[in-house]
Design a protein around this motif. Sequence first.
Motif, short mmCIF file in Angstrom:
data_model
loop_
_atom_site.label_atom_id
_atom_site.label_comp_id
_atom_site.label_asym_id
_atom_site.label_seq_id
_atom_site.Cartn_x
_atom_site.Cartn_y
_atom_site.Cartn_z
N SER A 50 0.84 -1.21 0.00
CA SER A 50 0.00 0.00 0.00
C SER A 50 0.87 1.25 0.00
O SER A 50 0.59 2.21 -0.72
CB SER A 50 -0.92 0.01 1.22
N LEU A 51 1.92 1.25 0.80
CA LEU A 51 2.82 2.40 0.87
C LEU A 51 3.51 2.63 -0.47
O LEU A 51 3.64 3.77 -0.93
CB LEU A 51 3.86 2.18 1.97
N THR A 52 3.91 1.57 -1.12
CA THR A 52 4.54 1.69 -2.43
C THR A 52 3.55 2.27 -3.44
O THR A 52 3.91 3.12 -4.26
CB THR A 52 5.06 0.32 -2.91
N ALA A 53 2.31 1.83 -3.39
CA ALA A 53 1.28 2.34 -4.29
C ALA A 53 1.04 3.84 -4.05
O ALA A 53 0.93 4.62 -5.00
CB ALA A 53 -0.03 1.57 -4.12
N ILE A 54 1.01 4.23 -2.78
CA ILE A 54 0.83 5.65 -2.45
C ILE A 54 2.02 6.46 -2.96
O ILE A 54 1.86 7.54 -3.53
CB ILE A 54 0.63 5.84 -0.93
N ARG A 55 3.21 5.94 -2.74
CA ARG A 55 4.42 6.64 -3.19
C ARG A 55 4.40 6.78 -4.71
O ARG A 55 4.77 7.82 -5.25
CB ARG A 55 5.66 5.88 -2.74
N ASP A 56 3.97 5.74 -5.42
CA ASP A 56 3.89 5.81 -6.89
C ASP A 56 2.87 6.87 -7.32
O ASP A 56 3.13 7.64 -8.24
CB ASP A 56 3.50 4.46 -7.47
N ASP A 57 1.73 6.92 -6.63
CA ASP A 57 0.71 7.94 -6.95
C ASP A 57 1.26 9.34 -6.74
O ASP A 57 1.04 10.24 -7.56
CB ASP A 57 -0.54 7.75 -6.08
N ILE A 58 2.00 9.53 -5.65
CA ILE A 58 2.58 10.85 -5.37
C ILE A 58 3.58 11.22 -6.45
O ILE A 58 3.61 12.35 -6.94
CB ILE A 58 3.22 10.87 -3.96
N SER A 59 4.41 10.25 -6.84
CA SER A 59 5.40 10.51 -7.89
C SER A 59 4.74 10.90 -9.19
O SER A 59 5.17 11.84 -9.87
CB SER A 59 6.28 9.28 -8.11
N ILE A 60 3.68 10.18 -9.55
CA ILE A 60 2.97 10.48 -10.79
C ILE A 60 2.34 11.86 -10.72
O ILE A 60 2.45 12.66 -11.65
CB ILE A 60 1.92 9.40 -11.09
N ASN A 61 1.68 12.17 -9.58
CA ASN A 61 1.05 13.48 -9.43
C ASN A 61 2.09 14.60 -9.45
O ASN A 61 1.86 15.66 -10.03
CB ASN A 61 0.23 13.53 -8.15
#
Length: 108
Positions: A50-61
């Motif tokens: 979940s943390l990795t997914a959140i980090r990926d979302d932040i990077s994309i945004n």
Amino acid sequence: MVAGQADVVAGQGGLVAKQADLVAKQASMGADLTRLRVDMMARMDRLQYSLTAIRDDISINYGTAEAAQRANDNTRTELRALSEVASSLARQIRRLDTEVRILKGDDS
């Protein structure tokens, strides 16, 4: 003295039984501890995912916002350049208009 020895032997038998009970409970606790460790590791893996997914979302945004900022900055730069060209053209038109009026003999 025989009666005392009988009491000691009986007490020893009770201790042996209690010790066997403690050993069984300790084994059970060990198994429970192993299950707890496995469950906690599984939970940590899910949280890491979940943390990795959140980090990926932040990077994309962040990347999208950065691209929008660059586009905005480029638009401003292009607008400044276009404004300078328009100003130069307006000055040139005024100068040419003045020269045409002079050539026509129209000094108005």
